[in-house]
Design an enzyme around this catalytic site. Structure first.
Site, PDB file in Angstrom:
ATOM      1  N   HIS A 287       0.724  -0.934   0.046  1.00 48.54           N
ATOM      2  CA  HIS A 287      -0.081   0.029  -0.210  1.00 48.54           C
ATOM      3  C   HIS A 287       0.497   1.154  -0.219  1.00 48.54           C
ATOM      4  CE1 HIS A 287      -3.549  -2.283   2.053  1.00 48.54           C
ATOM      5  NE2 HIS A 287      -2.980  -3.055   1.366  1.00 48.54           N
TER       6      HIS A 287
ATOM      7  N   CYS B 289      -5.765   2.657   5.215  1.00 56.31           N
ATOM      8  CA  CYS B 289      -6.981   0.358   6.110  1.00 56.31           C
ATOM      9  C   CYS B 289      -5.894   0.770   7.625  1.00 56.31           C
ATOM     10  CB  CYS B 289      -6.124  -0.001   5.358  1.00 56.31           C
ATOM     11  SG  CYS B 289      -4.475  -0.642   5.410  1.00 56.31           S
TER      12      CYS B 289
ATOM     13  N   GLU C  15       1.014   3.435   1.602  1.00 55.10           N
ATOM     14  CA  GLU C  15       1.217   4.430   2.704  1.00 55.10           C
ATOM     15  C   GLU C  15       2.537   3.516   3.529  1.00 55.10           C
ATOM     16  OE1 GLU C  15      -4.009   5.396   3.423  1.00 55.10           O
ATOM     17  OE2 GLU C  15      -1.708   3.302   2.396  1.00 55.10           O
TER      18      GLU C  15
ATOM     19  N   CYS D 204      -1.898  -0.139   7.735  1.00 59.78           N
ATOM     20  CA  CYS D 204      -1.466   0.774   7.016  1.00 59.78           C
ATOM     21  C   CYS D 204      -0.791   1.413   8.381  1.00 59.78           C
ATOM     22  CB  CYS D 204      -1.939   1.789   6.071  1.00 59.78           C
ATOM     23  SG  CYS D 204      -1.667   0.550   4.300  1.00 59.78           S
TER      24      CYS D 204
END
Length: 166
Positions: free
Chosen positions: A104, A134, A106, A137
């Site tokens: 992801h 999420c 992040e 993260c």
């Protein structure tokens, strides 16, 4: 074998042994040059800073990372991490490109900062994400010590990252 032939054979043997030693040193030196060149090539490029060090410009960078992810055919997410008014890490999502479900934006930005700063302790850093982090993260930001998370074009202040209970 005559005495002269034995002396000559011993001399040839000594010369071969010396050449082997020199070749070994040359190989070791070449390996060091290649390794140091690889480290220099692995060094991340410097991050360009926005014209103004404010939340608006930091979020613009996260949104720029989102655009890059989309152009690469990846998920539309981007993140930038700031410390002391400077962007110290940034990354687009790489889930599809890297075939890595944890890549992801992040997570990638946290990894980028840790490499650049040479530490896993990102205390004092703030994370700007193109959307709300999420749970994975946010937990990574918590464990990294990130002090605050902002997300979305409206620059929503999500506060410090939390470690969600299971």
């Amino acid at each position: 074998m005559t005495r002269r032939e034995r002396g000559s054979a011993g001399h040839d043997e000594a010369r071969r042994s010396s050449l082997k030693g020199l070749l070994g040193l040359a190989s070791a030196a070449a390996a060091l040059v290649v390794a140091s060149g690889a480290r220099a090539a692995d060094k991340p490029k410097e991050i360009g800073q926005p014209p103004k060090a404010d939340k608006q410009h930091f979020m613009q960078r996260a949104l720029e990372m989102r655009r890059i992810a989309q152009e690469r055919g990846d998920q539309a997410y981007g993140a930038a991490i700031v410390k002391d008014g400077r962007i110290v890490g940034e990354r687009p999502s790489a889930v599809i490109g890297n075939q890595d479900p944890t890549a992801h934006a992040e997570m990638e930005a946290i990894r980028d900062v840790a490499r650049r700063l040479g530490t896993r302790d990102l205390s004092g850093c703030e994370m700007y994400g193109s959307s709300k982090a999420c749970p994975m993260c946010e937990t990574a930001a918590y464990w990294a010590g990130i002090s605050k998370i902002y997300y979305g074009p409206s620059i929503t202040d999500a506060g410090p990252p939390r470690y969600p209970s299971c």
